[in-house]
Design an enzyme around this catalytic site. Structure first.
Site, mmCIF file in Angstrom:
data_model
loop_
_atom_site.group_PDB
_atom_site.id
_atom_site.type_symbol
_atom_site.label_atom_id
_atom_site.label_comp_id
_atom_site.label_asym_id
_atom_site.label_seq_id
_atom_site.Cartn_x
_atom_site.Cartn_y
_atom_site.Cartn_z
ATOM 1 N N GLU A 110 -29.580 -2.725 -24.137
ATOM 2 C CA GLU A 110 -30.614 -1.875 -23.533
ATOM 3 C C GLU A 110 -30.510 -0.458 -24.084
ATOM 4 O O GLU A 110 -31.524 0.158 -24.454
ATOM 5 C CB GLU A 110 -30.468 -1.852 -22.017
ATOM 6 C CG GLU A 110 -31.441 -0.886 -21.336
ATOM 7 C CD GLU A 110 -31.280 -0.815 -19.832
ATOM 8 O OE1 GLU A 110 -31.951 0.040 -19.216
ATOM 9 O OE2 GLU A 110 -30.490 -1.593 -19.268
ATOM 10 N N ARG A 111 -29.297 0.070 -24.136
ATOM 11 C CA ARG A 111 -29.118 1.447 -24.623
ATOM 12 C C ARG A 111 -29.429 1.546 -26.112
ATOM 13 O O ARG A 111 -29.962 2.559 -26.572
ATOM 14 C CB ARG A 111 -27.695 1.908 -24.308
ATOM 15 C CG ARG A 111 -27.517 2.134 -22.814
ATOM 16 C CD ARG A 111 -26.092 2.183 -22.347
ATOM 17 N NE ARG A 111 -26.070 2.399 -20.894
ATOM 18 C CZ ARG A 111 -25.036 2.162 -20.107
ATOM 19 N NH1 ARG A 111 -23.905 1.684 -20.632
ATOM 20 N NH2 ARG A 111 -25.101 2.385 -18.810
ATOM 21 N N PRO A 126 -25.261 -2.508 -23.360
ATOM 22 C CA PRO A 126 -25.284 -1.924 -24.702
ATOM 23 C C PRO A 126 -26.568 -2.199 -25.481
ATOM 24 O O PRO A 126 -27.065 -1.324 -26.198
ATOM 25 C CB PRO A 126 -24.065 -2.566 -25.385
ATOM 26 C CG PRO A 126 -23.107 -2.789 -24.265
ATOM 27 C CD PRO A 126 -23.990 -3.222 -23.114
#
Length: 387
Positions: free
Chosen positions: A250-251, A248
């Site tokens: 990273e996104r 999450p």
């Protein structure tokens, strides 16, 4: 510069002061070198050292390992925003990759010995790290990874390949997702830290991408690479849950990058449309163009509000994988729509590389793909709804 941006309320004076430091750093240490790094297909290693000296690496990491000791994701978000604001998306991925992809694994799951060995020198700018998840035959389907780590006494013997690895050529170590038990499904996946000078490790690159020229991207190969079992990060068989824990962020980092870039691209397109004349009037005076700009301006402000909420959730450790997936797919797809209209408003000049909008056109396309494609993001959301 024309601006329609609404005030943001999630930052305080300490964040504003830090933003000034980051903005000065980007102007001094990044912008003058972009053409040089584009040609080399990677940033210079000195960028990591200078970023560390300025306090841009590991703000949220523990002080005993050289971090800032400030548990507040907003500081990392500011670093990402300020790099992206000037179009240094590739360079942002090098620094942001260490902040938001690599350091969190060590902070959450590393032992003191592991953190002294890898995290501390990375935060000092002395070592460069990479995260190696994607494989040639799996893409976004991380559960299907085939790189194996066969137990052999106190070691694992690693065989397989990874691709599209950011910082892959510069990396001194990689956190690799490997299958330590072929029969255990998700529970057979582990995270293994591998030094890149280990015999049997090889790499190929730089991979020549459509955009993000300065972003070091490589293929990694493991041929009977012997790695101590002590290099397992977070326990054997726990790699899948650890990846789900960290993906999450990273996104979210990808969403923040797209948000900052689309704002800059929109502002540039708006300024161009108010200055450029066609058929005896400004481009912005054509009703069709005004409507397009009005629609995008509204969508940008609505999206910024959602992204800011997600940044606060991340700062308070409340960001879940579904919300991050929503932010990632919506923001990157809106970014594409903003760019398409911005290029169109620029006409032929929008296709010239010296115009920032053309660079954004090239650099941004992959945002809907890496970190999990838009389709995978919708699948994550849909599965939660179906439950």
């Amino acid at each position: 510069m024309v601006s329609v941006a609404l005030p943001r309320t999630i930052f305080d004076e300490s964040h504003d002061a830090f933003r000034d430091v980051v903005r000065q750093f980007v102007a001094r240490e990044v912008v003058p070198h972009r053409e040089e790094w584009d040609a080399a297909h990677r940033v210079d290693r000195s960028l990591f050292r200078k970023a560390a000296e300025t306090g841009l690496l590991g703000v949220t990491a523990p002080e005993r390992f050289g971090g800032g000791g400030v548990d507040d994701f907003r500081f990392h978000a500011i670093v990402t925003e300020e790099f992206a604001r000037v179009g240094a998306t590739a360079e942002s991925m090098s620094i942001g990759g260490e902040n938001d992809l690599i350091a969190p694994y060590f902070i959450a799951f590393g032992t003191d010995e592991q953190n002294e060995r890898w995290l501390a020198p990375m935060l000092a700018g002395e070592k460069v790290g990479a995260i190696a998840l994607t494989e040639p035959g799996t893409g976004s389907d991380l559960a299907a990874l085939t790189t194996t780590a066969r137990p052999d006494g106190d070691e694992f013997v690693v065989s397989g390949a990874k691709t599209f690895i950011s910082n892959g050529l510069l990396a001194d170590f990689v956190i690799a997702a490997v299958r330590t038990d072929p029969e255990a499904g998700h529970d057979g996946i582990s995270l293994l830290v591998i030094d890149t000078d280990t015999p049997g490790f090889d790499r190929n690159g730089p991979l020549h991408k459509v955009g993000l020229d300065a972003q070091d991207t490589a293929e990694l190969f493991f041929t009977d690479v012997r790695v101590p079992r002590a290099n397992v990060l977070g326990g054997e068989g726990k790699g899948w849950r650890h990846m789900r824990h960290n993906l999450p962020i990273e996104r979210m980092s990808i969403a923040i990058t797209s948000m900052a870039r689309m704002r800059a691209t929109f502002e540039q397109a708006l300024a161009y449309a108010t200055e450029r004349q066609a058929f005896g009037q400004r481009i912005v005076d054509f009703q069709a163009n005004r409507f397009y700009l009005a629609e995008l301006a509204t969508e940008i402000e609505v999206t910024q509000t959602f992204v800011d909420r997600c940044i606060l959730d991340a700062a308070e450790h409340r960001l879940d994988e579904v919300t991050a997936a929503m932010a990632k797919w919506w923001t990157t797809e809106l970014h594409q729509r903003v760019i398409q209209r911005a290029v169109q408003l620029h006409g032929g000049y929008g296709f010239m590389r010296e115009f920032p909008v053309a660079r954004d056109y090239l650099d941004s396309r992959v945002a809907t793909i890496f970190g999990g494609t838009t389709e995978i993001m919708k699948e994550i959301i849909g599965r939660r709804l179906a439950r």
